[in-house]
Write an enzyme that holds these catalytic residues in place. Structure first.
Site, PDB file in Angstrom:
ATOM      1  N   ASN A   7       0.872  -1.168   0.000  1.00 26.43           N
ATOM      2  CA  ASN A   7       0.000   0.000   0.000  1.00 26.43           C
ATOM      3  C   ASN A   7       0.910   1.220   0.000  1.00 26.43           C
ATOM      4  O   ASN A   7       1.484   1.576   1.024  1.00 26.43           O
ATOM      5  CB  ASN A   7      -0.926  -0.005   1.218  1.00 26.43           C
ATOM      6  N   GLU A  34      -3.860   1.974  -2.964  1.00 26.22           N
ATOM      7  CA  GLU A  34      -3.983   3.404  -2.634  1.00 26.22           C
ATOM      8  C   GLU A  34      -3.082   4.259  -3.521  1.00 26.22           C
ATOM      9  O   GLU A  34      -2.271   5.047  -3.034  1.00 26.22           O
ATOM     10  CB  GLU A  34      -3.699   3.657  -1.148  1.00 26.22           C
ATOM     11  N   ASP A 147      -4.087  -4.980   0.565  1.00 25.32           N
ATOM     12  CA  ASP A 147      -4.456  -4.413   1.858  1.00 25.32           C
ATOM     13  C   ASP A 147      -5.898  -4.825   2.122  1.00 25.32           C
ATOM     14  O   ASP A 147      -6.828  -4.264   1.543  1.00 25.32           O
ATOM     15  CB  ASP A 147      -4.303  -2.894   1.805  1.00 25.32           C
ATOM     16  N   ASN A 149      -7.430  -4.579   5.013  1.00 28.16           N
ATOM     17  CA  ASN A 149      -8.042  -3.780   6.077  1.00 28.16           C
ATOM     18  C   ASN A 149      -8.780  -4.652   7.085  1.00 28.16           C
ATOM     19  O   ASN A 149      -9.883  -4.310   7.545  1.00 28.16           O
ATOM     20  CB  ASN A 149      -8.972  -2.711   5.484  1.00 28.16           C
ATOM     21  N   ASP A 218      -1.972  -6.493   5.702  1.00 31.29           N
ATOM     22  CA  ASP A 218      -1.611  -6.748   4.306  1.00 31.29           C
ATOM     23  C   ASP A 218      -1.334  -8.240   4.163  1.00 31.29           C
ATOM     24  O   ASP A 218      -0.425  -8.777   4.806  1.00 31.29           O
ATOM     25  CB  ASP A 218      -0.380  -5.932   3.920  1.00 31.29           C
ATOM     26  N   ASP A 247       2.617   4.423   5.443  1.00 35.16           N
ATOM     27  CA  ASP A 247       2.427   3.826   6.760  1.00 35.16           C
ATOM     28  C   ASP A 247       2.367   2.299   6.704  1.00 35.16           C
ATOM     29  O   ASP A 247       2.259   1.636   7.743  1.00 35.16           O
ATOM     30  CB  ASP A 247       1.178   4.394   7.458  1.00 35.16           C
ATOM     31  N   HIS A 248       2.436   1.726   5.509  1.00 33.31           N
ATOM     32  CA  HIS A 248       2.548   0.278   5.317  1.00 33.31           C
ATOM     33  C   HIS A 248       3.978  -0.080   4.915  1.00 33.31           C
ATOM     34  O   HIS A 248       4.722   0.767   4.400  1.00 33.31           O
ATOM     35  CB  HIS A 248       1.623  -0.199   4.194  1.00 33.31           C
TER      36      HIS A 248
END
Length: 258
Positions: A7, A34, A147, A149, A218, A247-248
């Site tokens: 991501n 993203e 991802d 989530n 992930d 942030d991943h």
């Protein structure tokens, strides 16, 4: 064959990060989520110069998914999940790469809970389950990477209590993920490291990276016919520590020859 998911959290603003990671790790396949870029703005020329062909499904400011392959161009087989022709979110793209079908997905976040965004998440999950079941029935090598989530279990986050009200940790989200695995998919990282706490995401806030207060959201799921070829898996954790990074962290698997 090394297949990664990442991501990128904005492919234009983090292109230098992406190119550095591709150069250092050289995955054979990289699934991105993203993108936050329109189709026209996707940096395919820069990626081609770095040795990667690509297909992508963009969207202005939000979402967006892509599949990159080293030294070749993926053969697109699908964009968008079946089941809802009115869904305009760019969250799924699929391609054939060296005899393996790669599905790259960005499952909805779903916050706040309760609400329409959480309902959309669960409905999207049902569509994913339906398509995933069809892929299982085809009895071919498939990887569903992205991802998700979803925090599958308490063990997949450092501080479960702090996520109890989040859509990623709701019983319905975890149950949907379990139902996906029950079709026969193998959660690669957890399969190879059943007792190791591994994270793929660290929120920018509350010093979560510095405290290693992460999540495992992930995932790379492999189909039953492909599971015997699973030889390795890991997280390029150091990438999360780079300046102006996502942030991943990139997460990957290695497959042996057929």
């Amino acid at each position: 064959m090394k297949i990664a998911t990442y991501n990128i959290n904005g492919v234009k603003s983090r292109l230098a990060i992406l190119l550095r990671w591709l150069d250092e790790q050289q995955p054979d396949v990289a699934c991105l989520q993203e993108l936050k870029a329109t189709d026209e703005a996707f940096p395919h020329k820069e990626l081609e110069a770095a040795g990667y062909g690509s297909i992508w499904h963009g969207q202005k400011s939000w979402n967006g998914v892509a599949i990159l392959t080293r030294g070749d161009t993926p053969q697109e087989t699908r964009r968008g999940l079946p089941g809802d022709p009115d869904d305009t979110h760019s969250r799924y793209i699929e391609a054939a790469v060296d005899g393996v079908l790669i599905g790259c997905l960005y499952l909805p976040n779903g916050n706040p809970v309760p609400g329409p965004k959480f309902e959309y998440k669960l409905n999207w999950f049902k569509r994913l389950q339906s398509h995933a079941a069809d892929l299982i029935d085809m009895n071919i090598p498939v990887v569903l990477a992205g991802d998700y989530n979803v925090i599958p279990t308490d063990f997949d986050c450092l501080t479960p209590k702090s996520w109890k009200d989040d859509a990623l940790f709701q019983p319905e989200s975890k149950q949907a993920y379990r139902e996906l695995l029950d079709q026969g998919w193998t959660d690669s990282l957890r399969h190879l490291y059943p007792d190791k706490q591994i994270f793929t995401y660290w929120d920018y806030f509350r010093n979560r990276w510095e405290r290693n207060s992460g999540l495992r959201i992930d995932h790379l799921l492999v189909s039953p016919v492909l599971a015997p070829r699973l030889k390795g898996a890991g997280v390029d954790r150091e990438v999360r520590g780079w300046e102006k990074t996502s942030d991943h962290a990139p997460t990957w698997i290695e497959l042996g020859d057929a």
